[in-house]
Design a protein around this motif. Structure first.
Motif, PDB file in Angstrom:
ATOM      1  N   UNK A 162       0.924  -1.138   0.013  1.00 20.25           N
ATOM      2  CA  UNK A 162      -0.070   0.108   0.009  1.00 20.25           C
ATOM      3  C   UNK A 162       0.881   1.464   0.038  1.00 20.25           C
ATOM      4  N   UNK A 163       0.891   2.050  -0.961  1.00 19.05           N
ATOM      5  CA  UNK A 163       1.898   2.953  -1.223  1.00 19.05           C
ATOM      6  C   UNK A 163       1.162   4.603  -1.245  1.00 19.05           C
ATOM      7  N   UNK A 164       1.549   5.386  -0.543  1.00 18.93           N
ATOM      8  CA  UNK A 164       1.288   6.802  -0.621  1.00 18.93           C
ATOM      9  C   UNK A 164       1.876   7.526  -1.810  1.00 18.93           C
ATOM     10  N   UNK A 165       1.298   8.639  -2.417  1.00 20.46           N
ATOM     11  CA  UNK A 165       2.230   9.282  -3.351  1.00 20.46           C
ATOM     12  C   UNK A 165       3.137  10.445  -2.851  1.00 20.46           C
ATOM     13  N   UNK A 166       2.572  11.286  -1.816  1.00 23.26           N
ATOM     14  CA  UNK A 166       3.242  12.113  -1.406  1.00 23.26           C
ATOM     15  C   UNK A 166       4.278  11.984  -0.100  1.00 23.26           C
ATOM     16  N   UNK A 167       5.330  11.987  -0.345  1.00 27.69           N
ATOM     17  CA  UNK A 167       6.452  11.427   0.392  1.00 27.69           C
ATOM     18  C   UNK A 167       7.948  11.983   0.266  1.00 27.69           C
ATOM     19  N   UNK A 168       8.470  12.005   1.325  1.00 24.36           N
ATOM     20  CA  UNK A 168       9.782  12.896   1.135  1.00 24.36           C
ATOM     21  C   UNK A 168      10.808  11.744   0.545  1.00 24.36           C
ATOM     22  N   UNK A 169      12.070  12.300   0.167  1.00 23.00           N
ATOM     23  CA  UNK A 169      13.137  11.554  -0.625  1.00 23.00           C
ATOM     24  C   UNK A 169      12.358  11.081  -1.976  1.00 23.00           C
ATOM     25  N   UNK A 170      12.087   9.728  -1.881  1.00 26.85           N
ATOM     26  CA  UNK A 170      11.578   9.364  -3.148  1.00 26.85           C
ATOM     27  C   UNK A 170       9.800   9.110  -2.859  1.00 26.85           C
ATOM     28  N   UNK A 171       9.296   9.777  -3.804  1.00 23.72           N
ATOM     29  CA  UNK A 171       7.833   9.768  -3.702  1.00 23.72           C
ATOM     30  C   UNK A 171       7.245   8.357  -4.278  1.00 23.72           C
ATOM     31  N   UNK A 172       6.080   8.411  -4.030  1.00 24.19           N
ATOM     32  CA  UNK A 172       5.333   6.825  -4.205  1.00 24.19           C
ATOM     33  C   UNK A 172       5.364   6.476  -5.476  1.00 24.19           C
ATOM     34  N   UNK A 173       5.337   7.389  -6.702  1.00 18.68           N
ATOM     35  CA  UNK A 173       5.410   7.039  -8.079  1.00 18.68           C
ATOM     36  C   UNK A 173       6.960   6.598  -8.317  1.00 18.68           C
ATOM     37  N   UNK A 174       7.765   7.169  -7.962  1.00 15.13           N
ATOM     38  CA  UNK A 174       9.187   7.081  -8.069  1.00 15.13           C
ATOM     39  C   UNK A 174       9.529   5.611  -7.396  1.00 15.13           C
ATOM     40  N   UNK A 175       8.972   5.518  -6.224  1.00 16.51           N
ATOM     41  CA  UNK A 175       9.039   3.973  -5.475  1.00 16.51           C
ATOM     42  C   UNK A 175       8.466   2.876  -6.261  1.00 16.51           C
ATOM     43  N   UNK A 176       7.308   3.321  -6.817  1.00 16.16           N
ATOM     44  CA  UNK A 176       6.437   2.225  -7.846  1.00 16.16           C
ATOM     45  C   UNK A 176       7.396   1.958  -8.733  1.00 16.16           C
ATOM     46  N   UNK A 177       8.043   2.718  -9.210  1.00 12.40           N
ATOM     47  CA  UNK A 177       8.730   2.564 -10.631  1.00 12.40           C
ATOM     48  C   UNK A 177      10.039   1.525 -10.326  1.00 12.40           C
ATOM     49  N   UNK A 178      10.730   2.148  -9.099  1.00 11.01           N
ATOM     50  CA  UNK A 178      12.001   1.322  -8.788  1.00 11.01           C
ATOM     51  C   UNK A 178      11.596  -0.096  -8.294  1.00 11.01           C
ATOM     52  N   UNK A 179      10.595  -0.396  -7.617  1.00 10.44           N
ATOM     53  CA  UNK A 179      10.207  -1.710  -7.098  1.00 10.44           C
ATOM     54  C   UNK A 179       9.750  -2.211  -8.454  1.00 10.44           C
ATOM     55  N   UNK A 180       8.888  -2.095  -9.328  1.00  7.82           N
ATOM     56  CA  UNK A 180       8.437  -2.834 -10.541  1.00  7.82           C
ATOM     57  C   UNK A 180      10.019  -2.959 -11.387  1.00  7.82           C
ATOM     58  N   UNK A 181      10.728  -2.275 -11.249  1.00  8.02           N
ATOM     59  CA  UNK A 181      12.016  -2.619 -12.176  1.00  8.02           C
ATOM     60  C   UNK A 181      12.598  -3.679 -11.760  1.00  8.02           C
ATOM     61  N   UNK A 182      12.614  -3.638 -10.437  1.00  6.88           N
ATOM     62  CA  UNK A 182      13.429  -4.965  -9.802  1.00  6.88           C
ATOM     63  C   UNK A 182      12.464  -6.289  -9.831  1.00  6.88           C
ATOM     64  N   UNK A 183      11.184  -6.161  -9.662  1.00  3.97           N
ATOM     65  CA  UNK A 183      10.205  -7.086  -9.448  1.00  3.97           C
ATOM     66  C   UNK A 183       8.960  -6.656 -10.181  1.00  3.97           C
ATOM     67  N   UNK A 184       8.871  -7.110 -11.589  1.00  2.00           N
ATOM     68  CA  UNK A 184       7.985  -6.704 -12.368  1.00  2.00           C
ATOM     69  C   UNK A 184       6.379  -7.075 -12.089  1.00  2.00           C
ATOM     70  N   UNK A 185       6.609  -8.416 -11.072  1.00  2.00           N
ATOM     71  CA  UNK A 185       5.363  -9.020 -10.578  1.00  2.00           C
ATOM     72  C   UNK A 185       4.814  -8.318  -9.230  1.00  2.00           C
TER      73      UNK A 185
END
Length: 216
Positions: A54-77
């Motif tokens: 469960x991922x919020x969007x507005x966050x410090x450092x990396x926001x939720x969309x950036x974190x989503x993209x990074x996680x999906x790059x490492x684990x497409x599933x």
């Protein structure tokens, strides 16, 4: 029966604790990790490998969309539900394009969130019903733009116009990414698309176009 393992990513601790209490009222779901920003989310995901995030969007450092993209790059599933205050369809589309499995607003009833977790865990997509009409509206808008492709201003999506305005104001890609809560890679893609659609070759020409069409 194994419980659904959930990771919460939210920068406000009180909100995080409230979500945890709500989720753990369900006998088939448990929270296995909590993160306060996108950087932690990407790191903790690799350690815990939760079933659903469960991922919020507005966050410090990396926001939720950036974190989503990074996680999906490492684990497409990876199965990630965006839990956000943003009802803007541009954010919805951004999240879906980056691979989100679900999109739920923070003001939704608790049962909506629980249903989203279960559906996404089972491999389905879950868009909060109140956001479904936004998908239809966006589809209609793209179809309308296709019919009016002779007008350059109609070709650009709402997000591309937002990016163009910031380009015209002289912001760098990193600053645009921070302003719009998207990744620099996404900004670069938007700018490339803007150049192609407007038939311009650089940021200066794009800025001139924005000025001529009163976009800033």
């Amino acid at each position: 029966m194994d419980k659904i393992r959930v990771m919460l990513v939210e920068d406000h601790s009180m909100v995080r604790q409230g979500l945890k209490q709500l989720i753990e009222l369900e006998s088939d779901i448990k929270v296995v990790a909590e993160a306060a920003n996108g950087t932690q989310a990407a790191d903790y995901y690799q350690i815990e490998k939760p079933d659903v995030v469960l991922m919020d969007i507005n966050m410090p450092k990396k926001n939720g969309l950036q974190a989503l993209e990074l996680i999906k790059q490492n684990d497409p599933d990876a199965k990630i539900i965006m839990l956000t205050i943003h009802s803007d369809r541009e954010y919805l589309f951004e999240a879906l394009q980056l691979g989100a499995s679900g999109y739920v607003l923070k003001d939704a009833d608790g049962y909506v969130l629980i249903e989203a977790i279960r559906k996404v865990y089972e491999g389905e997509m879950y868009i909060q019903p109140t956001m479904a009409k936004e998908l239809v509206m966006e589809f209609k808008r793209y179809a309308h733009n296709g019919k009016n492709s002779s007008k350059k201003e109609n070709i650009l999506s709402e997000r591309e116009i937002e990016v163009l305005r910031l380009v015209a104001k002289g912001l760098l890609n990193k600053e645009i990414a921070q302003t719009l809560y998207i990744s620099e890679k996404t900004v670069k893609n938007h700018i490339s698309n803007i150049f192609k659609k407007l038939k311009v070759s650089d940021r200066t020409q794009a800025a001139v176009y924005a000025l001529k069409h009163n976009l800033i």
